[in-house]
Design a protein around this motif. Sequence first.
Motif, PDB file in Angstrom:
ATOM      1  N   SER A 185     -50.951  -1.410   1.564  1.00  0.00           N
ATOM      2  CA  SER A 185     -50.929   0.113   1.039  1.00  0.00           C
ATOM      3  C   SER A 185     -50.736   0.758   2.402  1.00  0.00           C
ATOM      4  CB  SER A 185     -52.189   0.456   0.593  1.00  0.00           C
ATOM      5  OG  SER A 185     -52.413   0.062  -0.863  1.00  0.00           O
ATOM      6  N   LEU A 186     -49.868   1.611   2.206  1.00  0.00           N
ATOM      7  CA  LEU A 186     -49.791   2.334   3.532  1.00  0.00           C
ATOM      8  C   LEU A 186     -50.419   3.801   3.435  1.00  0.00           C
ATOM      9  CD1 LEU A 186     -47.355   0.436   4.407  1.00  0.00           C
ATOM     10  CD2 LEU A 186     -45.934   2.475   4.730  1.00  0.00           C
ATOM     11  N   ASN A 187     -50.907   4.403   4.674  1.00  0.00           N
ATOM     12  CA  ASN A 187     -51.659   5.593   4.709  1.00  0.00           C
ATOM     13  C   ASN A 187     -51.143   6.510   5.786  1.00  0.00           C
ATOM     14  OD1 ASN A 187     -53.158   7.811   4.667  1.00  0.00           O
ATOM     15  ND2 ASN A 187     -55.020   6.581   5.311  1.00  0.00           N
ATOM     16  N   PRO A 188     -49.827   7.116   5.430  1.00  0.00           N
ATOM     17  CA  PRO A 188     -49.133   7.851   6.552  1.00  0.00           C
ATOM     18  C   PRO A 188     -49.753   9.219   7.180  1.00  0.00           C
ATOM     19  CG  PRO A 188     -47.948   8.164   4.260  1.00  0.00           C
ATOM     20  CD  PRO A 188     -49.348   7.238   4.189  1.00  0.00           C
ATOM     21  N   SER A 189     -49.685   9.745   8.162  1.00  0.00           N
ATOM     22  CA  SER A 189     -50.254  11.047   8.712  1.00  0.00           C
ATOM     23  C   SER A 189     -49.589  11.929   8.159  1.00  0.00           C
ATOM     24  CB  SER A 189     -50.608  10.715  10.115  1.00  0.00           C
ATOM     25  OG  SER A 189     -48.988  10.765  10.844  1.00  0.00           O
ATOM     26  N   LYS A 190     -48.319  11.808   7.827  1.00  0.00           N
ATOM     27  CA  LYS A 190     -47.637  12.870   7.425  1.00  0.00           C
ATOM     28  C   LYS A 190     -46.595  12.467   6.320  1.00  0.00           C
ATOM     29  CE  LYS A 190     -44.580  15.168  10.395  1.00  0.00           C
ATOM     30  NZ  LYS A 190     -44.204  15.862  11.326  1.00  0.00           N
ATOM     31  N   VAL A 191     -46.262  13.238   5.356  1.00  0.00           N
ATOM     32  CA  VAL A 191     -44.926  12.659   4.291  1.00  0.00           C
ATOM     33  C   VAL A 191     -44.180  13.813   4.199  1.00  0.00           C
ATOM     34  CG1 VAL A 191     -46.156  11.244   3.005  1.00  0.00           C
ATOM     35  CG2 VAL A 191     -46.314  13.678   2.234  1.00  0.00           C
ATOM     36  N   SER A 192     -42.916  13.796   4.039  1.00  0.00           N
ATOM     37  CA  SER A 192     -41.648  14.640   3.730  1.00  0.00           C
ATOM     38  C   SER A 192     -41.211  14.471   2.582  1.00  0.00           C
ATOM     39  CB  SER A 192     -40.518  14.542   4.733  1.00  0.00           C
ATOM     40  OG  SER A 192     -41.082  14.900   6.110  1.00  0.00           O
ATOM     41  N   ILE A 193     -41.627  15.039   1.458  1.00  0.00           N
ATOM     42  CA  ILE A 193     -41.298  14.930   0.226  1.00  0.00           C
ATOM     43  C   ILE A 193     -39.943  15.666  -0.187  1.00  0.00           C
ATOM     44  CG2 ILE A 193     -41.964  15.094  -2.428  1.00  0.00           C
ATOM     45  CD1 ILE A 193     -44.776  15.125  -1.259  1.00  0.00           C
ATOM     46  N   PRO A 194     -38.711  14.852  -0.389  1.00  0.00           N
ATOM     47  CA  PRO A 194     -37.495  15.788  -0.862  1.00  0.00           C
ATOM     48  C   PRO A 194     -37.436  16.151  -2.123  1.00  0.00           C
ATOM     49  CG  PRO A 194     -37.440  13.057  -0.825  1.00  0.00           C
ATOM     50  CD  PRO A 194     -38.730  13.406  -0.535  1.00  0.00           C
ATOM     51  N   SER A 220     -28.928  10.480   0.533  1.00  0.00           N
ATOM     52  CA  SER A 220     -27.719  10.700   0.033  1.00  0.00           C
ATOM     53  C   SER A 220     -26.797  11.062   1.327  1.00  0.00           C
ATOM     54  CB  SER A 220     -27.449  11.662  -0.827  1.00  0.00           C
ATOM     55  OG  SER A 220     -28.286  12.936  -0.362  1.00  0.00           O
ATOM     56  N   LEU A 221     -27.552  11.250   2.604  1.00  0.00           N
ATOM     57  CA  LEU A 221     -26.784  11.385   3.866  1.00  0.00           C
ATOM     58  C   LEU A 221     -26.468  12.813   3.880  1.00  0.00           C
ATOM     59  CD1 LEU A 221     -24.732   8.334   4.686  1.00  0.00           C
ATOM     60  CD2 LEU A 221     -27.098   8.955   5.450  1.00  0.00           C
ATOM     61  N   LYS A 222     -27.048  13.791   3.009  1.00  0.00           N
ATOM     62  CA  LYS A 222     -27.063  15.206   3.009  1.00  0.00           C
ATOM     63  C   LYS A 222     -28.183  15.966   3.332  1.00  0.00           C
ATOM     64  CE  LYS A 222     -23.865  15.169  -1.194  1.00  0.00           C
ATOM     65  NZ  LYS A 222     -23.972  15.015  -2.496  1.00  0.00           N
ATOM     66  N   LYS A 223     -27.872  16.918   3.686  1.00  0.00           N
ATOM     67  CA  LYS A 223     -29.294  17.955   3.963  1.00  0.00           C
ATOM     68  C   LYS A 223     -29.958  18.330   2.649  1.00  0.00           C
ATOM     69  CE  LYS A 223     -29.266  18.163   8.681  1.00  0.00           C
ATOM     70  NZ  LYS A 223     -30.204  17.970   9.653  1.00  0.00           N
ATOM     71  N   VAL A 224     -31.161  18.070   2.575  1.00  0.00           N
ATOM     72  CA  VAL A 224     -31.805  18.356   1.361  1.00  0.00           C
ATOM     73  C   VAL A 224     -33.395  19.012   1.818  1.00  0.00           C
ATOM     74  CG1 VAL A 224     -33.089  17.456  -0.707  1.00  0.00           C
ATOM     75  CG2 VAL A 224     -30.861  16.556   0.154  1.00  0.00           C
ATOM     76  N   ALA A 262     -44.546  22.275   6.578  1.00  0.00           N
ATOM     77  CA  ALA A 262     -43.151  23.020   6.602  1.00  0.00           C
ATOM     78  C   ALA A 262     -42.288  23.033   5.352  1.00  0.00           C
ATOM     79  CB  ALA A 262     -42.468  22.472   7.819  1.00  0.00           C
ATOM     80  N   ILE A 263     -41.416  23.654   5.093  1.00  0.00           N
ATOM     81  CA  ILE A 263     -40.235  23.349   4.068  1.00  0.00           C
ATOM     82  C   ILE A 263     -39.093  23.668   4.796  1.00  0.00           C
ATOM     83  CG2 ILE A 263     -39.552  24.401   1.532  1.00  0.00           C
ATOM     84  CD1 ILE A 263     -42.318  25.482   1.252  1.00  0.00           C
ATOM     85  N   GLU A 264     -38.254  22.476   4.894  1.00  0.00           N
ATOM     86  CA  GLU A 264     -37.078  22.358   5.585  1.00  0.00           C
ATOM     87  C   GLU A 264     -36.209  21.690   5.424  1.00  0.00           C
ATOM     88  OE1 GLU A 264     -39.171  21.422   9.461  1.00  0.00           O
ATOM     89  OE2 GLU A 264     -39.015  19.575   8.965  1.00  0.00           O
ATOM     90  N   ASP A 265     -35.123  21.727   5.842  1.00  0.00           N
ATOM     91  CA  ASP A 265     -33.955  20.831   5.409  1.00  0.00           C
ATOM     92  C   ASP A 265     -33.941  19.575   6.287  1.00  0.00           C
ATOM     93  OD1 ASP A 265     -32.918  22.375   3.532  1.00  0.00           O
ATOM     94  OD2 ASP A 265     -31.215  23.204   4.731  1.00  0.00           O
TER      95      ASP A 265
END
Lengths: 430, 485
Positions: free
Chosen positions: A26-35, A89-93, A81-84
């Motif tokens: 199981s992983l316990n990341p310090s930060k996640v970026s949810i697309p 998909s190799l696009k900015k989301v 943050a809420i950022e691109d």
Amino acid sequence: MSLFKGPMRTHLNGHKDLTEHGEVVSLNPSKVSIPLFAGADTNPEILVNVGDEVKVGTKIAQFSSRFVIPVFSSVSGKVEAIEDQLHQSLKKVKHVVIASDGKFTKESNPTIDYEKASKEELVDFMMNAGIIGCGGAGFPSYVKYKFAKDVEKLIINAVECEPYITSDYKTVELHFDEMLLGIKAMQKMCEPKEVLIAIKKSHPELIQFVNEKLNGEKDIRCVSVPDVYPMGWERTLVYELTKKRYDKLPAEVGCVVNNATTAYMFGKAMTTGEPIVSRMLTVSGDGVKEPKNVEVPVGTSFHEVVEACGGYTGEDMVVCFGGPMMGGTVTTDAVSVERQNNALTVLKKQAIDEVACLRCGSCSDHCPSGLQPVRINQAAKLKDNERLGKLRVDKCIECGMCTYVCPSKIAVTENVRRAKRAYMMANAKK
Amino acid sequence: MKFNYSPAPNYRSALSTKRIMLELLLGLLVVYAFSLYYYATHFGTPYLMQALIIMAVSVGSCVLTEVVWALANKKNVISYLTGSFPWITGVILALMMPISIHWYAVAISAVLCILFGKLVFGGFGQNIFNPAAVGRAVIFAAFTGLTTADIVTSATPTTVMASTYSWCVTDASMVSALLDSVGGLQNLLFGFYPGALGETSALLILIVGVVLAIRKVIDWRVPVVYIGSVFVLTSVMALYKGMGMWYPVYHILTGGLFFGAVFMATDPVTTPTSAAGRVIYALGCAILTVLIRVKANLPEGVLYSILIMNACSPMIERVCDCEQIKGLKTSLITFACVAVLGLGSGVLAIHAVEPAKKPEPKPEPKPVTVNKDSKFVQDFKATVNGSTDNGDGSITYAISCEGYAVMDHDGEPNELEITVKDSAVVSVKVVKAMDTEYIGDRITDADFREQFVGLTLEDLEVEALSGATISSSSVLKAVMTALEQ
């Protein structure tokens, strides 16, 4: 295999032993970026602001223009943050970046007792829990049940036909009871005559395990299917189990197909209220040092996942999200794991020695859609749009079979993919 | 750290074109090895050498032509050749050659087939016609007479069938004569008969073909449909004409059908790409093979049928352009139409063919007889030169009688001694035979002379010596004269 058509499938070396019997980490990341990504729908309603405290399972956004698809936080902590950012998909989301406090405090989401609930309540619950197809496509599952009628078979897909991937097997093995609960609820939602759990016959221990667990269950049974690609594709699987072909949706021949992991996620949501916040991910291939299955929160970066598996074995890599047959490649490992990802396949870059097409027709014989890739390539070269239409290039599912079987090592799938795009664009202009 | 952009899939099967071509080459060499064994054991070293020369010249010419082409087009020779596989064409071409062919003809056809069969179309993968078949057709068109003097073989089973039996034999004794002349059907299966180098052993080609099909080097559909359709079609023709089951078997075992079906009709470059297309293509090959054999009365139906169907491949492909599951019906209908058409024309063709007739037995030449009334007997003059009483009641007359020598060039008459007793001849003796040597002088033959013994003036008639009626008449006249005394 018959006289007038090819086998439309083939056995391929699965390399499943790399990860099938290993431990799950199981992983316990310090930060996640949810697309915030749901196919064509790019306009979500964002429900959190920078600085907000969130818990595991807090709804942070919702898509609703086409289908209702909510998005949830996978860790507890603070929205940074809420950022691109770059997406698979190799696009900015747009991504919601959340710093984890490491406690995984759970949001209290509603639960449901499927035995007491009505069909409509279950469908609504499924929609609100954000249950999407976990086999790779990410199609919202509730849609399949909302309009389900005259269903003969509910097929639970644990085939896992892509090479390297074993995450569905692991999910079935480790979370069987929750999965069974999900299956029973699905059974209630579409009222099929029987439920089939499809597993490749090359995994007899798993089949035996499921059979033992199912002992005494009425109408639910485990079926073994041939070890061929793309056995896990809806069409191929439905044909294998019913010998019927359909035009657009499996509902036409009385079938509903859902992935085993989807059933597990649904079962878990019903008992604990927790939506899809983390998932089983197979990290495998000759490019990763310690191939294994990992349980990762959605939004964890690929980089972190690979690090947890001992890192890369070389400098020149091909990183696919999904299996090597259909998984797209990413040009950096700083992209996030999504809910529908079932694997991360890391391969060493191979030199390809391409020669002229000898017109052997192997691609046409093996295409699971029954297309003729070699003819499509010829028509595309001539820019013959009418012929591309006749050849039904739009029906290509990009399964990768044609490139796999091509003895001349031509990138057939990529050529067909381009032909399909060009054809679709030309038709859209009309 | 480099992350490559590489569109899916990033997974490839182990089967490569180079491996396919290598395995095909090995399969062909097995067939060639049998051929070498056959010619070495049944005909001897000169034939073995000839088989080696044909192969060397064919492969050499093919490779050399491509080398020159690569150089002329400023391409890297090695990489051009390894992606073009000229040796496959060379080996197939050599295996289609009759052992008696002159190496010069082989060289010319090899160069032409690579150049006009393959390179001018754009090289490997672009050619319309099977290059090896083009090469063989060149030989047929221009070099059939160009043979090596000291290599002689008997007629092949297909030429026997075509020239003597018109591909239609109903008479039972003729059938057995035909089958005996080729060593029986089992010999056709094993291939111990003269023919093109590699085309004879149907059994060996079948085994090689099965192995290659299992290893996915060739598509099993083409040979199965090709050979199967020829069998079915000729069976129907055999039924129609009342020929036995030997007829379809003879059709499939001879004329390089197995070789063509396994090694040439399966050439992926010149056949349709879809399974349905290939099945229709193979059916077309089968029908044309039978029609060419029966109606055009040519031995080489296989070669031309493949070339013609090569030309039809683009058309078949366009018919089969569809989603294969939905288009299955179209393919089936097309197949059925072609099959019915083929069956119909096959029956029509055999209907029009007269079954081979037994050659009329030559009438025994009627023996020419001579008697008293024969023309020469009346014309010739006989002189009694003397007589001797032998004391036992018999008298011997010495008689000289005109014969052919007198009539032809005023030569000497024949001199005979004829013994008579009680008005019947006791013996005829030729003292001097003056007529033509080896013809007229055969009157001295005992068989001829003894005919006279016991004859009287009333029943004086003998069978003349063939070709020597005049001399025979001369003897008869002498006997007659003696009896008249």
